[in-house]
Write a protein that holds these residues in place. Sequence first.
Motif, short mmCIF file in Angstrom:
data_model
loop_
_atom_site.label_atom_id
_atom_site.label_comp_id
_atom_site.label_asym_id
_atom_site.label_seq_id
_atom_site.Cartn_x
_atom_site.Cartn_y
_atom_site.Cartn_z
N ASP A 1 7.68 38.91 -5.24
CA ASP A 1 8.40 40.12 -5.66
C ASP A 1 7.77 40.76 -6.90
O ASP A 1 6.91 40.19 -7.56
N LYS A 2 8.21 41.96 -7.18
CA LYS A 2 7.64 42.76 -8.25
C LYS A 2 7.71 42.09 -9.61
O LYS A 2 6.77 42.19 -10.41
N THR A 3 8.79 41.37 -9.89
CA THR A 3 8.91 40.74 -11.21
C THR A 3 7.84 39.67 -11.40
O THR A 3 7.32 39.51 -12.52
N GLN A 4 7.48 38.96 -10.34
CA GLN A 4 6.42 37.95 -10.44
C GLN A 4 5.07 38.61 -10.70
O GLN A 4 4.30 38.15 -11.54
N PHE A 5 4.80 39.70 -9.99
CA PHE A 5 3.56 40.43 -10.20
C PHE A 5 3.51 41.01 -11.62
O PHE A 5 2.51 40.91 -12.31
N ASP A 6 4.62 41.61 -12.06
CA ASP A 6 4.68 42.22 -13.39
C ASP A 6 4.42 41.20 -14.49
O ASP A 6 3.75 41.49 -15.48
N ALA A 7 4.94 39.99 -14.33
CA ALA A 7 4.73 38.94 -15.34
C ALA A 7 3.24 38.61 -15.46
O ALA A 7 2.73 38.42 -16.57
N VAL A 8 2.54 38.57 -14.34
CA VAL A 8 1.10 38.28 -14.36
C VAL A 8 0.36 39.45 -15.00
O VAL A 8 -0.51 39.26 -15.86
N TYR A 9 0.71 40.68 -14.62
CA TYR A 9 0.03 41.85 -15.18
C TYR A 9 0.23 41.94 -16.69
O TYR A 9 -0.69 42.28 -17.43
N GLN A 10 1.42 41.61 -17.18
CA GLN A 10 1.72 41.76 -18.60
C GLN A 10 1.10 40.67 -19.46
O GLN A 10 0.69 40.92 -20.59
N ARG A 11 1.08 39.44 -18.98
CA ARG A 11 0.66 38.32 -19.82
C ARG A 11 -0.56 37.58 -19.29
O ARG A 11 -0.86 36.49 -19.74
N GLY A 12 -1.27 38.18 -18.34
CA GLY A 12 -2.37 37.46 -17.70
C GLY A 12 -3.73 37.71 -18.33
O GLY A 12 -3.94 38.65 -19.08
N ARG A 13 -4.67 36.82 -17.98
CA ARG A 13 -6.08 36.96 -18.36
C ARG A 13 -6.80 37.64 -17.21
O ARG A 13 -6.58 37.31 -16.05
N LYS A 14 -7.75 38.52 -17.54
CA LYS A 14 -8.44 39.29 -16.52
C LYS A 14 -9.88 38.83 -16.35
O LYS A 14 -10.54 38.48 -17.33
N SER A 15 -10.31 38.86 -15.11
CA SER A 15 -11.69 38.56 -14.76
C SER A 15 -12.09 39.55 -13.68
O SER A 15 -11.42 39.64 -12.64
N GLY A 16 -13.15 40.31 -13.90
CA GLY A 16 -13.49 41.33 -12.93
C GLY A 16 -14.96 41.38 -12.59
O GLY A 16 -15.81 40.93 -13.34
#
Length: 117
Positions: free
Chosen positions: A12-27
Amino acid sequence: MPIFSKAQRLLDKTQFDAVYQRGRKSGDDFFLVITKNSDKDSPRLGLSVSARSVGNAVNRNRIKRIIRSSFQQHCDQLPAIDIVVNTRNAAREATNDELRKSLAQHWARVVKQCSVR
């Protein structure tokens, strides 16, 4: 190879939002992989494969299959984290082997980042 279960997915959106807000990025050219530590027992995967970035449904489904398959193959090595994989425009024209190689590098980077902590 482990079976990709509902417990291994971000749903769900809340799980995705938590990752987007507090996650580390690798691209790279093909993917943006965002990771966040989790309190679950195993890694969980969320996909964001948009028509704008990769095109028609056939191409979107091909790329999602490759991501899921790569995640399953590396699941035993990954720590208990939440992962969101976003596609980039270059993934549209990439071969399956290029996408698999890119994902393998992302998984290795995730393992290395988490072992440093």
